[in-house]
Design an enzyme around this catalytic site. Sequence first.
Site, short mmCIF file in Angstrom:
data_model
loop_
_atom_site.label_atom_id
_atom_site.label_comp_id
_atom_site.label_asym_id
_atom_site.label_seq_id
_atom_site.Cartn_x
_atom_site.Cartn_y
_atom_site.Cartn_z
N SER A 157 0.82 -1.22 0.00
CA SER A 157 0.00 0.00 0.00
C SER A 157 0.85 1.26 0.00
CB SER A 157 -0.91 0.02 1.23
OG SER A 157 -0.14 0.00 2.42
N HIS A 202 -3.11 -3.86 -5.42
CA HIS A 202 -3.46 -3.35 -4.09
C HIS A 202 -4.94 -3.49 -3.79
CE1 HIS A 202 -3.78 0.22 -1.13
NE2 HIS A 202 -3.56 -0.91 -0.48
N GLU A 243 -6.42 -1.60 -7.03
CA GLU A 243 -5.47 -0.81 -7.81
C GLU A 243 -4.46 -1.74 -8.49
OE1 GLU A 243 -5.32 3.31 -5.21
OE2 GLU A 243 -4.02 1.66 -4.59
N ASN A 270 -4.83 6.14 -1.50
CA ASN A 270 -4.12 6.74 -0.36
C ASN A 270 -3.57 8.11 -0.70
OD1 ASN A 270 -4.57 4.75 1.54
ND2 ASN A 270 -2.82 3.53 0.87
#
Length: 506
Positions: free
Chosen positions: A121, A142, A154, A192
């Site tokens: 991540s 991800h 992802e 993120n």
Amino acid sequence: MQSIFQTVGVVGTGAMGRGIAQMASQAGSRVRLFDLQPGAADAARAALADTWSKLLAKGRLEAAQQDRYLANLSTASDLSDLAGCDLVVEAIVEKLDVKQRLFTDLEAIVPSQTVLATNTSSLSVTAIGAALKHPQRLAGYHFFNPVPLMRVVEVIAGLKTSAAVCQQLTDYTRQFGHTPVSAQDTPGFIVNHAGRGYGTEALRVASERVADFATIDRILRDQMGFKLGPFELMDLTALDVSHPVMESIYRQYYDEPRYRPSVITAQRLAGGVVGKKVGEGFYAYDNGAAVVPPEPAVPQVDQLPPVWVSPKAARRAELYQLLKNLGASIETAQAPSAAALILVAPLGLDVTTLAAVERLDPTRTVGIDMMLDDAATKRRVLATNPATRPDMRDAARALFAQDGKAVSVIKDSGGFVTQRVVATIVNIAADMCQQGICSPKDLEVAVTLGLGYPMGPLAMGDRIGPTNVLEILFNMGTVYADPRYRPSPWLRRRGALGLSLSHEEA
């Protein structure tokens, strides 16, 4: 339908590894679980068997499906047992050297056509693959926790990752019913990275003593429709998880001001006040429920003063109509009378600046956030300046609460709360598009599914109006003199040309 990857190895059988294994098994792949910790792989298989049993009991699964999924799932006692896998996904500790060592070992075991994927991540996919002889077969993959419920994945291309590998992972993701989004190998990838604005700007608001944590949460939930306020969210994820991510992305971008963390979370992390899981965070917790301080009562005001509205107020016509609906006595002269409550409605500026520039009596001047249509929000937000008289503050709150809508009164802030947080979110998202981290479409999908925002950040910007977002950012830059608020070229150019923030050049 035949699975794209017929045999999948999963290394690491914690919550993420189990979730990935569940999806792969349900997609028809034979899955081999491996974990260095003795007994962990068997425990993960037992946990998944229990999950499927519960789904069967709820009628969400048929017995034949349960039997098939469980038959697909086996454990591996040694890494070499993954030799026949078409895909190996790691979900182990977030340490670069550990991941590099694992993939180096795997490269010596699996066939040359096997795809290798990391669920990292926060680490660079390129750096993880740097030690490989064939880094083109390694990609980021991800997932988000809990994997079965968080339906976005992802797919990240490192500098040397083959486009065919990314396409295989993209197609495989669709096979088990999740939504793939494509990202370049940059800090935080999409979700993120895009999430940096919400928490960090709310922390800045709190650090300026504009409002307390609960008030900031209420404002962002009720004005913009976020499911959780930023401090509720940080308590849920826990600061031992979220603060290191803030610092990591900030440092990986060489101290880019847009991602600057806060001393508030650093101090709380050091003190162990990390969130709900320890019973103490931005809120105290009683039996798992947050103890939320009550809102201040609406003040009783015997006689409301007349109201004068600045000619420079945002949504001035709508503000006049609102005041009429609330039964206010409205002054329309060029200047306010000596008894009037003075209202300003800035975009990005603070009440103090407007009172000084417009030569208004600051003791009677109060700001109202009119960035959004009043009818579309569940809360009105007023702001005082350091000189505002208490009787004028109370009169303003009493007036705007006349119809029963919630009203928050905060201290002076360039951009109130919602303006500055939303503008920061939009600006970061726009710059992600400028950098080519992902497409505007994938950005919107990733954020709505991965972060649960009421809409994608580019859609937020279009709803408010790119020119309004630009005005907020420019004015906040004036108030704070901080490069954090400089507009992205993507936003500035589309705002100047009247284009949607999702518009891509031909």
